[in-house]
Scaffold this motif. Structure first.
Motif, mmCIF file in Angstrom:
data_model
loop_
_atom_site.group_PDB
_atom_site.id
_atom_site.type_symbol
_atom_site.label_atom_id
_atom_site.label_comp_id
_atom_site.label_asym_id
_atom_site.label_seq_id
_atom_site.Cartn_x
_atom_site.Cartn_y
_atom_site.Cartn_z
ATOM 1 N N ASP A 195 0.825 -1.205 0.000
ATOM 2 C CA ASP A 195 0.000 0.000 0.000
ATOM 3 C C ASP A 195 0.862 1.259 0.000
ATOM 4 N N LEU A 196 1.975 1.234 0.732
ATOM 5 C CA LEU A 196 2.874 2.393 0.762
ATOM 6 C C LEU A 196 3.478 2.649 -0.612
ATOM 7 N N LEU A 197 3.933 1.588 -1.281
ATOM 8 C CA LEU A 197 4.507 1.744 -2.608
ATOM 9 C C LEU A 197 3.476 2.256 -3.615
ATOM 10 N N LEU A 198 2.255 1.758 -3.519
ATOM 11 C CA LEU A 198 1.211 2.207 -4.443
ATOM 12 C C LEU A 198 0.848 3.670 -4.203
ATOM 13 N N ARG A 199 0.825 4.092 -2.940
ATOM 14 C CA ARG A 199 0.543 5.494 -2.639
ATOM 15 C C ARG A 199 1.623 6.408 -3.191
ATOM 16 N N ARG A 200 2.881 5.999 -3.067
ATOM 17 C CA ARG A 200 3.969 6.813 -3.612
ATOM 18 C C ARG A 200 3.916 6.857 -5.131
ATOM 19 N N ALA A 201 3.626 5.718 -5.743
ATOM 20 C CA ALA A 201 3.506 5.694 -7.204
ATOM 21 C C ALA A 201 2.341 6.556 -7.671
ATOM 22 N N ASP A 202 1.246 6.545 -6.907
ATOM 23 C CA ASP A 202 0.093 7.370 -7.261
ATOM 24 C C ASP A 202 0.425 8.853 -7.155
ATOM 25 N N ALA A 203 1.224 9.218 -6.150
ATOM 26 C CA ALA A 203 1.615 10.626 -5.998
ATOM 27 C C ALA A 203 2.583 11.060 -7.094
ATOM 28 N N ARG A 204 3.414 10.156 -7.577
ATOM 29 C CA ARG A 204 4.380 10.510 -8.626
ATOM 30 C C ARG A 204 3.755 10.542 -10.012
ATOM 31 N N HIS A 205 2.644 9.839 -10.190
ATOM 32 C CA HIS A 205 2.016 9.761 -11.523
ATOM 33 C C HIS A 205 0.547 10.175 -11.413
ATOM 34 N N PRO A 206 0.289 11.472 -11.246
ATOM 35 C CA PRO A 206 -1.108 11.917 -11.131
ATOM 36 C C PRO A 206 -1.878 11.846 -12.445
ATOM 37 N N TRP A 262 -2.523 3.488 -10.167
ATOM 38 C CA TRP A 262 -1.907 3.100 -8.895
ATOM 39 C C TRP A 262 -2.873 3.272 -7.735
ATOM 40 N N GLY A 263 -3.680 4.314 -7.781
ATOM 41 C CA GLY A 263 -4.685 4.471 -6.736
ATOM 42 C C GLY A 263 -5.729 3.386 -6.775
ATOM 43 N N LEU A 264 -6.120 2.953 -7.994
ATOM 44 C CA LEU A 264 -7.102 1.880 -8.116
ATOM 45 C C LEU A 264 -6.532 0.538 -7.677
ATOM 46 N N LEU A 265 -5.226 0.341 -7.881
ATOM 47 C CA LEU A 265 -4.617 -0.920 -7.479
ATOM 48 C C LEU A 265 -4.563 -1.082 -5.965
ATOM 49 N N ARG A 266 -4.752 0.004 -5.228
ATOM 50 C CA ARG A 266 -4.773 -0.118 -3.768
ATOM 51 C C ARG A 266 -5.948 -0.963 -3.286
ATOM 52 N N ARG A 267 -6.980 -1.085 -4.144
ATOM 53 C CA ARG A 267 -8.098 -1.954 -3.785
ATOM 54 C C ARG A 267 -7.701 -3.428 -3.733
ATOM 55 N N CYS A 268 -6.534 -3.757 -4.307
ATOM 56 C CA CYS A 268 -6.089 -5.151 -4.356
ATOM 57 C C CYS A 268 -5.353 -5.565 -3.094
ATOM 58 N N ARG A 269 -5.249 -4.680 -2.123
ATOM 59 C CA ARG A 269 -4.464 -4.998 -0.928
ATOM 60 C C ARG A 269 -5.033 -6.194 -0.168
ATOM 61 N N VAL A 270 -6.320 -6.193 0.092
ATOM 62 C CA VAL A 270 -6.916 -7.288 0.872
ATOM 63 C C VAL A 270 -6.811 -8.634 0.150
ATOM 64 N N PRO A 271 -7.240 -8.754 -1.136
ATOM 65 C CA PRO A 271 -7.068 -10.055 -1.803
ATOM 66 C C PRO A 271 -5.602 -10.473 -1.914
ATOM 67 N N PHE A 272 -4.679 -9.510 -2.067
ATOM 68 C CA PHE A 272 -3.256 -9.859 -2.097
ATOM 69 C C PHE A 272 -2.810 -10.459 -0.771
ATOM 70 N N GLN A 273 -3.260 -9.885 0.338
ATOM 71 C CA GLN A 273 -2.903 -10.414 1.655
ATOM 72 C C GLN A 273 -3.482 -11.808 1.866
ATOM 73 N N VAL A 274 -4.701 -12.022 1.393
ATOM 74 C CA VAL A 274 -5.305 -13.351 1.545
ATOM 75 C C VAL A 274 -4.526 -14.383 0.733
ATOM 76 N N VAL A 275 -4.153 -14.014 -0.498
ATOM 77 C CA VAL A 275 -3.370 -14.936 -1.330
ATOM 78 C C VAL A 275 -2.031 -15.249 -0.679
ATOM 79 N N LEU A 276 -1.353 -14.220 -0.192
ATOM 80 C CA LEU A 276 -0.048 -14.427 0.423
ATOM 81 C C LEU A 276 -0.152 -15.280 1.690
ATOM 82 N N CYS A 277 -1.113 -14.957 2.534
ATOM 83 C CA CYS A 277 -1.283 -15.711 3.775
ATOM 84 C C CYS A 277 -1.607 -17.174 3.493
#
Length: 356
Positions: free
Chosen positions: A28-39, A44-59
């Motif tokens: 989430d931190l990397l996506l926020r920084r990428a979103d700020a660098r590429h307005p 990148w802001g939309l990809l932040r919605r993938c945080r929860v499914p990514f955590q479930v997959v990883l876990c």
């Protein structure tokens, strides 16, 4: 020994949860920084919605690879492994749908920000919506098939299922003929550009705007905020009016039935003054003429133009109201009247007959 059997699974699960939460926070931190660098792009802001499914997959992946060594429910290793596999497949499908949705929404947002043609934007929006639904449906079907194949009985009967797929396909096609026709009609609407989200349409004498288009049905929101839900096959098999097709500009008419003594020249002058004062008039055209006559009245028609259907409706109502008000105030004799006069008596039906 019992303490070790209890602490080892607990420590492994705890470590997996810590690693999962840390990875999600870093992502989430990397996506926020990428979103700020590429307005210029919302990807990148939309990809932040993938945080929860990514955590479930990883876990789930970490637990799937370590549950045997950790001794999690050692008496039921097959059940734990199968459960984790099912969760992994479902979460991976969830993550894939979120990533695809973010990519498609980002592409549409960038296109809509630079496109000048509103009709073109609505067309792309319709196509994007249906593409998202198709992708989601395909991912769900593939994930469901993969989950079923994790069970040994399903693998053993796979050959027979494939052998009978032709017969089952024919039977399913006949049984789902209506659903399949709606599905193909939805794809035809999406890529044939016959109707788009936001178009103004008249269906079964109901005026409204297309609010939603899916693979099977279409929703029209009427002017009084009712929703008409219709199968999409209707729009490929029956005629309907699309007022937004080829541009939103429209031409409308206003009629008056007046007395023969109506001052047409003065009405024409007043009509031009009324149009010039109305912001809904787009200036493309406007005229007034006598189009018909009856023994008691004349029919006068005004032609007005507006940029869209909403402005045209407001313009017609305002012109009709202001012209009638002006006639009643300054030329009341021009309003229609019912002529009355004493009735002429009929001649006596009895005639004198010679020799009677």
């Amino acid at each position: 020994m019992e303490t070790e059997n209890f602490l080892r699974p607990l420590s492994v699960v705890g470590a997996v949860l810590v690693a999962t939460l840390t990875a999600g926070w870093v992502l989430d931190l990397l996506l926020r920084r990428a979103d700020a660098r590429h307005p210029e792009t919302p990807l990148w802001g939309l990809l932040r919605r993938c945080r929860v499914p990514f955590q479930v997959v990883l876990c789930t992946s970490l637990l799937r690879g370590s549950y045997r060594r950790a001794g999690i429910l050692p008496d039921h290793p097959l059940g734990v492994g199968r459960l984790l596999t099912l969760v992994l497949i479902a979460s991976a499908a969830w993550l894939a749908v979120r990533i695809a949705t973010a990519a498609v929404d980002s592409a549409y947002a960038r296109y809509a920000a630079v496109a000048a043609d509103e009709a073109r934007v609505r067309r792309v929006r319709t196509q994007v919506t249906l593409i998202q639904r198709v992708v989601a449906a395909v991912v769900v079907v593939v994930a469901a098939a993969a989950m079923l194949l994790t069970f040994p009985p399903m693998r053993t009967v796979g050959a027979s299922l494939l052998a009978s797929a032709g017969v089952l396909g024919i039977v399913a096609g006949i049984a789902a003929q209506s659903s399949l026709s709606n599905l193909f009609a939805g794809l035809q609407i999406a890529f044939g550009d016959t109707v788009r989200i936001g178009d103004t349409v008249v269906v079964d004498k109901e005026w409204g705007r297309v609010e939603e288009i899916t693979l099977t049905f279409l929703t029209v929101r009427t002017w009084d905020e009712r929703r008409i839900t219709m199968p999409v096959s209707y729009f490929t098999s029956k005629p309907y009016e699309n007022w937004s097709r080829g541009g939103a500009q429209m031409t409308g008419t206003v009629f008056w039935h007046l007395d023969h003594s109506a001052p047409v020249d003065l009405m024409r002058e007043r009509f031009r003054q009324v149009l010039a004062e109305l912001p809904e008039w787009d200036g493309r055209g406007g005229g007034l003429a006598v189009t018909d006559t009856t023994p008691h009245t004349v029919q006068i028609r005004a032609v007005v133009t507006a940029k869209d259907a909403d402005d045209l409706w407001t313009l017609r109502c305002t012109v009709r109201e202001q012209m009638i008000t002006w006639l009643a105030a300054h030329h009341p004799y021009a309003l229609p009247r019912i002529a009355t006069a004493p009735a002429v008596p009929a001649p006596d039906a009895r005639r004198e007959v010679p020799g009677a």
